[in-house]
Design a protein around this motif. Sequence first.
Motif, PDB file in Angstrom:
ATOM      1  N   PRO A 287      14.014  -0.372 -19.842  1.00 16.90           N
ATOM      2  CA  PRO A 287      12.684  -1.324 -20.260  1.00 16.90           C
ATOM      3  C   PRO A 287      12.575  -2.441 -18.630  1.00 16.90           C
ATOM      4  CG  PRO A 287      15.035  -3.189 -20.977  1.00 16.90           C
ATOM      5  CD  PRO A 287      14.758  -1.257 -20.767  1.00 16.90           C
ATOM      6  N   GLU A 288      13.328  -2.510 -17.735  1.00 17.86           N
ATOM      7  CA  GLU A 288      13.213  -2.566 -16.219  1.00 17.86           C
ATOM      8  C   GLU A 288      12.678  -1.748 -15.204  1.00 17.86           C
ATOM      9  OE1 GLU A 288      13.071  -5.841 -15.570  1.00 17.86           O
ATOM     10  OE2 GLU A 288      13.486  -6.349 -17.518  1.00 17.86           O
ATOM     11  N   THR A 289      12.325  -0.293 -15.785  1.00 19.03           N
ATOM     12  CA  THR A 289      12.187   0.842 -15.161  1.00 19.03           C
ATOM     13  C   THR A 289      10.368  -0.039 -14.204  1.00 19.03           C
ATOM     14  OG1 THR A 289      13.048   2.162 -16.871  1.00 19.03           O
ATOM     15  CG2 THR A 289      11.178   3.176 -14.779  1.00 19.03           C
ATOM     16  N   ASP A 290      11.062   0.239 -13.268  1.00 21.49           N
ATOM     17  CA  ASP A 290       9.185   0.203 -11.950  1.00 21.49           C
ATOM     18  C   ASP A 290       8.113   0.985 -13.008  1.00 21.49           C
ATOM     19  OD1 ASP A 290       7.358  -1.050  -9.962  1.00 21.49           O
ATOM     20  OD2 ASP A 290       9.007   0.040  -8.259  1.00 21.49           O
ATOM     21  N   TYR A 291       6.828  -0.165 -12.373  1.00 20.89           N
ATOM     22  CA  TYR A 291       5.394   1.124 -13.115  1.00 20.89           C
ATOM     23  C   TYR A 291       5.168   1.057 -11.876  1.00 20.89           C
ATOM     24  CZ  TYR A 291       3.293  -3.453 -12.013  1.00 20.89           C
ATOM     25  OH  TYR A 291       2.350  -4.627 -11.723  1.00 20.89           O
ATOM     26  N   LYS A 292       5.857   0.722 -10.509  1.00 20.48           N
ATOM     27  CA  LYS A 292       4.387   1.597  -9.886  1.00 20.48           C
ATOM     28  C   LYS A 292       4.762   3.401  -9.196  1.00 20.48           C
ATOM     29  CE  LYS A 292       5.957  -2.275  -7.383  1.00 20.48           C
ATOM     30  NZ  LYS A 292       6.536  -2.951  -8.553  1.00 20.48           N
ATOM     31  N   ARG A 293       3.628   3.452  -8.574  1.00 18.58           N
ATOM     32  CA  ARG A 293       3.902   4.671  -8.284  1.00 18.58           C
ATOM     33  C   ARG A 293       3.139   4.952  -6.742  1.00 18.58           C
ATOM     34  NH1 ARG A 293       1.079   7.369 -13.308  1.00 18.58           N
ATOM     35  NH2 ARG A 293      -0.738   5.505 -12.631  1.00 18.58           N
ATOM     36  N   VAL A 294       3.826   5.668  -5.700  1.00 17.07           N
ATOM     37  CA  VAL A 294       3.195   6.123  -4.123  1.00 17.07           C
ATOM     38  C   VAL A 294       3.108   7.526  -4.617  1.00 17.07           C
ATOM     39  CG1 VAL A 294       3.549   5.361  -2.739  1.00 17.07           C
ATOM     40  CG2 VAL A 294       4.172   3.949  -3.456  1.00 17.07           C
ATOM     41  N   GLY A 295       1.094   7.779  -4.151  1.00 12.68           N
ATOM     42  CA  GLY A 295       0.823   9.382  -3.884  1.00 12.68           C
ATOM     43  C   GLY A 295       1.292   9.544  -2.612  1.00 12.68           C
ATOM     44  N   VAL A 296       1.378  11.031  -2.191  1.00 16.02           N
ATOM     45  CA  VAL A 296       0.547  11.137  -0.788  1.00 16.02           C
ATOM     46  C   VAL A 296      -0.286  12.959  -1.754  1.00 16.02           C
ATOM     47  CG1 VAL A 296       2.088  10.654   0.269  1.00 16.02           C
ATOM     48  CG2 VAL A 296       2.105  12.709  -0.421  1.00 16.02           C
ATOM     49  N   PHE A 297      -1.620  12.472  -0.333  1.00 17.91           N
ATOM     50  CA  PHE A 297      -3.048  13.869  -1.037  1.00 17.91           C
ATOM     51  C   PHE A 297      -2.924  14.680  -0.129  1.00 17.91           C
ATOM     52  CE2 PHE A 297      -5.100   9.770  -0.695  1.00 17.91           C
ATOM     53  CZ  PHE A 297      -6.270  10.183  -0.100  1.00 17.91           C
ATOM     54  N   LEU A 298      -3.720  15.582  -0.384  1.00 16.66           N
ATOM     55  CA  LEU A 298      -4.726  16.077   0.650  1.00 16.66           C
ATOM     56  C   LEU A 298      -5.695  16.772  -0.113  1.00 16.66           C
ATOM     57  CD1 LEU A 298      -2.812  19.097   1.494  1.00 16.66           C
ATOM     58  CD2 LEU A 298      -3.392  17.745   2.596  1.00 16.66           C
ATOM     59  N   GLY A 299      -7.383  16.112   0.206  1.00 19.23           N
ATOM     60  CA  GLY A 299      -8.250  16.483   0.199  1.00 19.23           C
ATOM     61  C   GLY A 299      -9.544  17.610   0.812  1.00 19.23           C
ATOM     62  N   HIS A 300     -10.374  17.064   0.153  1.00 20.08           N
ATOM     63  CA  HIS A 300     -12.069  17.890   0.698  1.00 20.08           C
ATOM     64  C   HIS A 300     -13.264  16.958   0.018  1.00 20.08           C
ATOM     65  CE1 HIS A 300     -15.736  20.193   0.603  1.00 20.08           C
ATOM     66  NE2 HIS A 300     -15.225  20.767   1.652  1.00 20.08           N
ATOM     67  N   GLU A 301     -13.807  17.116   1.176  1.00 18.43           N
ATOM     68  CA  GLU A 301     -15.417  15.994   0.492  1.00 18.43           C
ATOM     69  C   GLU A 301     -16.640  17.029   1.221  1.00 18.43           C
ATOM     70  OE1 GLU A 301     -17.339  11.747   1.917  1.00 18.43           O
ATOM     71  OE2 GLU A 301     -15.326  12.079   2.969  1.00 18.43           O
ATOM     72  N   LEU A 302     -17.231  17.253   0.246  1.00 19.44           N
ATOM     73  CA  LEU A 302     -18.241  17.619   0.734  1.00 19.44           C
ATOM     74  C   LEU A 302     -19.790  17.121   0.562  1.00 19.44           C
ATOM     75  CD1 LEU A 302     -20.163  20.653   0.436  1.00 19.44           C
ATOM     76  CD2 LEU A 302     -20.428  19.723  -2.331  1.00 19.44           C
ATOM     77  N   LEU A 303     -19.731  17.366   1.483  1.00 15.70           N
ATOM     78  CA  LEU A 303     -21.527  15.645   2.379  1.00 15.70           C
ATOM     79  C   LEU A 303     -22.801  16.400   1.821  1.00 15.70           C
ATOM     80  CD1 LEU A 303     -19.897  15.657   6.046  1.00 15.70           C
ATOM     81  CD2 LEU A 303     -19.185  14.068   3.534  1.00 15.70           C
ATOM     82  N   ILE A 304     -23.324  15.677   1.212  1.00 12.67           N
ATOM     83  CA  ILE A 304     -24.161  15.516   0.444  1.00 12.67           C
ATOM     84  C   ILE A 304     -25.625  14.332   1.068  1.00 12.67           C
ATOM     85  CG2 ILE A 304     -26.474  16.593  -1.638  1.00 12.67           C
ATOM     86  CD1 ILE A 304     -24.145  17.283  -2.470  1.00 12.67           C
ATOM     87  N   ASN A 305     -25.777  14.459   1.709  1.00 13.46           N
ATOM     88  CA  ASN A 305     -26.567  13.062   2.814  1.00 13.46           C
ATOM     89  C   ASN A 305     -26.078  11.956   2.683  1.00 13.46           C
ATOM     90  OD1 ASN A 305     -28.543  11.792   3.636  1.00 13.46           O
ATOM     91  ND2 ASN A 305     -30.305  11.674   2.194  1.00 13.46           N
ATOM     92  N   LYS A 306     -26.368  10.662   2.180  1.00  7.75           N
ATOM     93  CA  LYS A 306     -25.534   9.721   1.577  1.00  7.75           C
ATOM     94  C   LYS A 306     -24.480   9.922   0.683  1.00  7.75           C
ATOM     95  CE  LYS A 306     -28.823   6.604   4.511  1.00  7.75           C
ATOM     96  NZ  LYS A 306     -29.424   5.446   4.232  1.00  7.75           N
ATOM     97  N   PHE A 307     -24.208  10.640  -0.105  1.00  6.24           N
ATOM     98  CA  PHE A 307     -24.009  10.759  -1.184  1.00  6.24           C
ATOM     99  C   PHE A 307     -22.829  12.121  -0.721  1.00  6.24           C
ATOM    100  CE2 PHE A 307     -27.235   9.526  -3.409  1.00  6.24           C
ATOM    101  CZ  PHE A 307     -26.637   9.220  -4.298  1.00  6.24           C
ATOM    102  N   SER A 308     -21.940  11.919  -1.252  1.00  9.23           N
ATOM    103  CA  SER A 308     -20.063  12.757  -0.885  1.00  9.23           C
ATOM    104  C   SER A 308     -19.437  13.252  -2.423  1.00  9.23           C
ATOM    105  CB  SER A 308     -19.211  12.839  -0.228  1.00  9.23           C
ATOM    106  OG  SER A 308     -18.955  11.625  -0.057  1.00  9.23           O
ATOM    107  N   ILE A 309     -19.145  14.139  -2.745  1.00 12.82           N
ATOM    108  CA  ILE A 309     -18.213  14.704  -3.550  1.00 12.82           C
ATOM    109  C   ILE A 309     -16.318  15.416  -3.303  1.00 12.82           C
ATOM    110  CG2 ILE A 309     -18.108  15.657  -5.696  1.00 12.82           C
ATOM    111  CD1 ILE A 309     -20.816  16.393  -5.708  1.00 12.82           C
ATOM    112  N   GLU A 310     -15.543  14.060  -3.348  1.00 11.72           N
ATOM    113  CA  GLU A 310     -14.892  14.433  -3.189  1.00 11.72           C
ATOM    114  C   GLU A 310     -13.418  15.184  -3.884  1.00 11.72           C
ATOM    115  OE1 GLU A 310     -14.279  10.935   0.147  1.00 11.72           O
ATOM    116  OE2 GLU A 310     -13.324  10.692  -1.689  1.00 11.72           O
ATOM    117  N   THR A 311     -12.743  15.938  -3.792  1.00 15.99           N
ATOM    118  CA  THR A 311     -11.486  16.415  -4.589  1.00 15.99           C
ATOM    119  C   THR A 311     -10.197  16.762  -3.289  1.00 15.99           C
ATOM    120  OG1 THR A 311     -12.168  18.576  -3.687  1.00 15.99           O
ATOM    121  CG2 THR A 311     -13.235  17.967  -5.544  1.00 15.99           C
ATOM    122  N   GLN A 312      -9.188  15.465  -4.227  1.00 13.93           N
ATOM    123  CA  GLN A 312      -7.662  15.689  -4.307  1.00 13.93           C
ATOM    124  C   GLN A 312      -7.082  15.942  -4.492  1.00 13.93           C
ATOM    125  OE1 GLN A 312      -8.499  11.307  -4.238  1.00 13.93           O
ATOM    126  NE2 GLN A 312      -9.731  10.967  -1.985  1.00 13.93           N
TER     127      GLN A 312
END
Length: 365
Positions: A287-312
């Motif tokens: 029951p004392e197991t830590d609930y926190k997590r840490v991750g590392v990621f790679l991503g791509h961002e598609l730029l559309i004017n002031k918007f963008s779509i990111e996939t990670q």
Amino acid sequence: MKLKTCFFVLILVRFSFGQNKESKPIYTLDASVFAGSILLHNPDISHLITGHPKGFVLGVNKKSFGLEEWEQWYNYPDFGATFVYQDMANSTLGDNYALYAHYNFYFLGRNLQLRAAQGIVYNTNPYDKNDNFRNNAYGSRFLSSTLLMLNYYKENIFDGIGFKAGLSISHYSNANTKSPNTSTNTLAFNVGVTYNLLQKEPEFVIREKEKIAAWPMQYNVVFRTGINESDNIGSGQFPFYIFSAYADKIVGRRSAIQFGADVFFSNFLKELIRFQSSSFPENNIDPETDYKRVGVFLGHELLINKFSIETQLGYYVYYPYDFEGKIYNRIVLKRILGKNLFAAISLKSHAAAAEAVEFGLGVRF
């Protein structure tokens, strides 16, 4: 809700005010009917697939002609709003009424149209433990939805009237903001008409492509938050907090690559660990197991004017409690608010299993 109340609002703002003030905006309207089938993506919803959903689609579109340079890069897309009514062909599921913000992208001489839409859905018969316990697909009355429509598209055939026909897929889910959330996907055939409100249109603006400037590495810090619930119905909704930092590098006119890290404080996991440790002692969960997590990621961002779509795509490097595996993915819709400030809304998942919708605010420097 999934992908994204913020996107819906921000696109509508763009739809209302984004046109160059020196040009009169040009609109088209479209109306389609559709019929299809709910896809069996999860055996838990097999009892809900009893017929063929049907409904109609209404859309209003503001056309672009290259007044802004980015419009030429994407072959002059439309942006606008879509309304959908869908009879789910099952009384347990009820009916869905959806309002979307969308972009239309064109291919093959502008005869093939792809509509990518994100919106908010009202469901008439969500899960209720007493009155509708069989609806394990929709745990809340308000859902989010992603809609994709791929159509043969021919406008202004006669007096402004055109034709469209093709396939669509719609996804309805609340992204685990409340359980249950098995969700549904509908594949449908649609056919309809279009109407051009101004039959004589300006010519597309074509600019010579300038040499792409070299962009320096940029750094980003993002705070994300929201609420979600585990798959245990009635376990309660809990807030989560995520701190992200990443570097990005723009490559070309439309893309950027990313590398970064996330720290997750997901309070629903704290409750899930407590429940699992007390209810299933044979699993030997501390029951004392830590609930926190840490991750590392790679991503791509598609730029559309002031918007963008990111996939990670990420991997947990600190993972004390086993929840849905060590690999996670995120789809992000981002809006630049100023020189260094941006807002984001994202769906974080483990493969197709959604964990949360994250609302974020970030700084880029």
